[in-house]
Write an enzyme that holds these catalytic residues in place. Structure first.
Site: not given
Lengths: 401, 133
Positions: A82, A348
């Protein structure tokens, strides 16, 4: 401006959401074209391209070049969980710092709408055939659900609960209130995937995913891209006064990995590397946590946001619960956190996130954030963390012009 | 009682008269690893010996998983157990999976259970931690 400083010259994020008719190359190219236009430059000015796309088949950087301009410059396809977007940005920054070029481009893109639960692997076998040990642990079947969990919601739930064990006060209701804040913030962000305000009751009564995280307390899987043009101070001096005025100074760009900690083999440690990255960022920029006008931190789950108040030293060590309860992190508080709506509502799209949060900070520092503008914002911090682990922290400052 | 027909869920679960978990322990800094390491992640030492993990511990963190991959039975309690200084990942078993019955800091002990028997008659044995007596 010092010649060896680095600036964000142009930056853009697509609206996050569902794009059934666009692929990763379309989305990334859209962000790239808009970032170049925002900076008032073209691909001819760019000396390096760093591109991130975690879930794709690789080589997205060269595919983007085919859409926006093939100039033969070096392309770095990066992958860092991420933190991929932040890693792409830092790669472009390092190339400029190394003197290889004076302008670089970073882009992160992901198609994640509808992928569902991430992490953990598959179901255990049912008896039959043979119990044969395989893999590093000699497991005779898939172990997720038998030996704890490696799913993302479960992992980050444990991260938050561990903080509660250490310091107390981290209740289900507290975590839900953090989510309530971010969903409230999202109503002002037209680029967020979800912009619906939710009451505390609605959040707590929604579908439980992994206690204490209900569905709205989890980051939203969606599609999106973000891109940034970075430039050296020396080159920026040669550009227009308007470009100089809108340029945002990168006062710190830090990437860390997780140093050994006793429990890191059973629960990824997202704390130590964030604390180290924050410390390095504050020291190298001369900015202190109290100077920050806004923070975009990696609230992949509501349980994660709490621990990062502490890790980023926005509060006293062990004081994250009281810090949140004081109202400090609401947009009218002393340290507004995730005024974009955060990953829980903005969404996200993994590799885009580490540049999209920089975009949010830049938007405020340039005074261009419209109704959600944090008035007079001069300094901001953007944080991302990827499991495994990788942490990116960037501190950004408004142009002196 | 282990028999020749029993296989552990993972190789760091040691069956037999005294069931326990076992780690590869760095002989210089005592860091423990459930898998093999080329060098110690903490001190880079290359000598390891087997170390027995304590069968009792306290719950340092947990989550009650109600949404998992298809085929994984839910709900279950996933936890991190502090076993006298060595952290272990496991399910909490023989306890109702609710926030009322599971708490941070609760004392637990190692327990095993059958995962079923394969075509050759071998029985796989899993492990978890249950509330301590």
């Amino acid at each position: 401006m010092a010649t060896d400083d680095i600036y964000i010259l142009g930056i853009n994020m697509t609206k996050f959401g569902k794009y059934p008719d666009k692929d990763v190359v379309d989305l990334a190219s859209e962000a790239v074209m808009a970032a170049l236009a925002d900076g008032g430059v073209s691909m001819a000015d760019i000396g390096i391209l760093a591109a991130g796309n975690l879930m794709g088949s690789g080589g997205v950087g060269q595919m983007i070049q085919k859409q926006v301009g093939q100039t033969g410059i070096p392309v770095y396809n990066v992958s860092n969980a991420c933190a991929t977007g932040a890693t792409a940005l830092r790669t472009a920054i390092m190339a400029i710092k190394a003197g290889e070029c004076d302008m670089g481009l970073a882009v992160g893109v992901e198609k994640l709408a509808g992928v569902g639960l991430l992490g953990g692997g598959g179901a255990p076998k049912t008896p039959g055939k043979q119990w044969a040990p395989t893999g590093r642990y000699g497991a005779v079947t898939n172990v997720d659900g038998l030996i704890g969990t490696a799913t993302m919601p479960g992992t980050f739930a444990q991260v938050g609960m561990e903080y509660g064990h250490k310091y107390g006060g981290a209740t289900f209701e507290l975590f839900a209130k953090i989510s309530e804040k971010n969903h409230a913030h999202s109503t002002l962000n037209p680029l967020a995937a979800y912009t619906k305000r939710m009451t505390l009751e609605e959040i707590m009564n929604d579908i439980m995913i992994s206690y204490p995280n209900t569905r709205p307390m989890c980051s939203a899987n969606c599609d999106g891209a973000a891109a940034a043009v970075v430039v050296s101070g020396a080159k920026l001096k040669t550009l227009s006064r308007e470009q100089q005025r809108r340029a945002v100074k990168v006062s710190a760009s830090v990437l860390t990995s997780d140093p050994y900690q006793e429990a890191c083999q059973v629960l990824p440690d997202v704390n130590t590397l964030t604390r180290i990255a924050a410390k390095q960022a504050y020291e190298s920029s001369g900015v202190s946590p109290q100077d920050l006008d806004l923070v975009e931190l990696h609230d992949c789950f509501a349980t994660a946001e709490l621990v990062h108040y502490d890790n980023l030293m926005l509060c006293e060590e062990g004081g994250a619960v009281d810090f949140f309860n004081s109202g400090a992190t609401w947009r009218d508080g002393s340290t507004p956190v995730n005024v974009s709506g955060g990953l829980e509502s903005k969404g996200h799209p993994i590799s885009a996130t580490g540049i999209a949060n920089i975009w949010e900070i830049c938007h405020h520092l340039r005074g261009e954030a419209g109704p959600r503008q944090i008035e007079g914002a001069k300094v901001g911090l953007a944080h991302v963390i990827g499991l495994g682990s990788a942490c990116g922290v960037h501190i950004l400052e408004k142009s002196a012009l | 009682m282990a028999t020749a027909q029993q296989v552990p869920l993972v190789d760091y679960l040691v069956l037999g008269d005294a069931v326990h978990l076992e780690a590869n322990e760095c002989t210089s800094c005592k860091a423990r690893f459930f898998d093999r390491r080329n060098a110690c992640a903490a001190c880079f030492g290359t000598q390891f010996s087997k170390a027995k993990i304590s069968n009792s511990g306290i719950v340092r963190s947990f989550t009650i998983v109600t949404f998992a991959a298809p085929g994984v039975p839910v709900p279950f309690v996933a936890a991190i157990i502090d076993c006298d200084g060595t952290s272990v990942r496991a399910n909490l078993i023989n306890v109702e999976p609710t926030p009322e019955k599971v708490s941070l800091g609760m004392k637990v002990q190692l327990a095993t259970y059958s995962l079923g028997t394969d075509d050759n008659g071998a029985e796989a044995i899993g492990f978890g931690y249950e509330p301590a007596l």
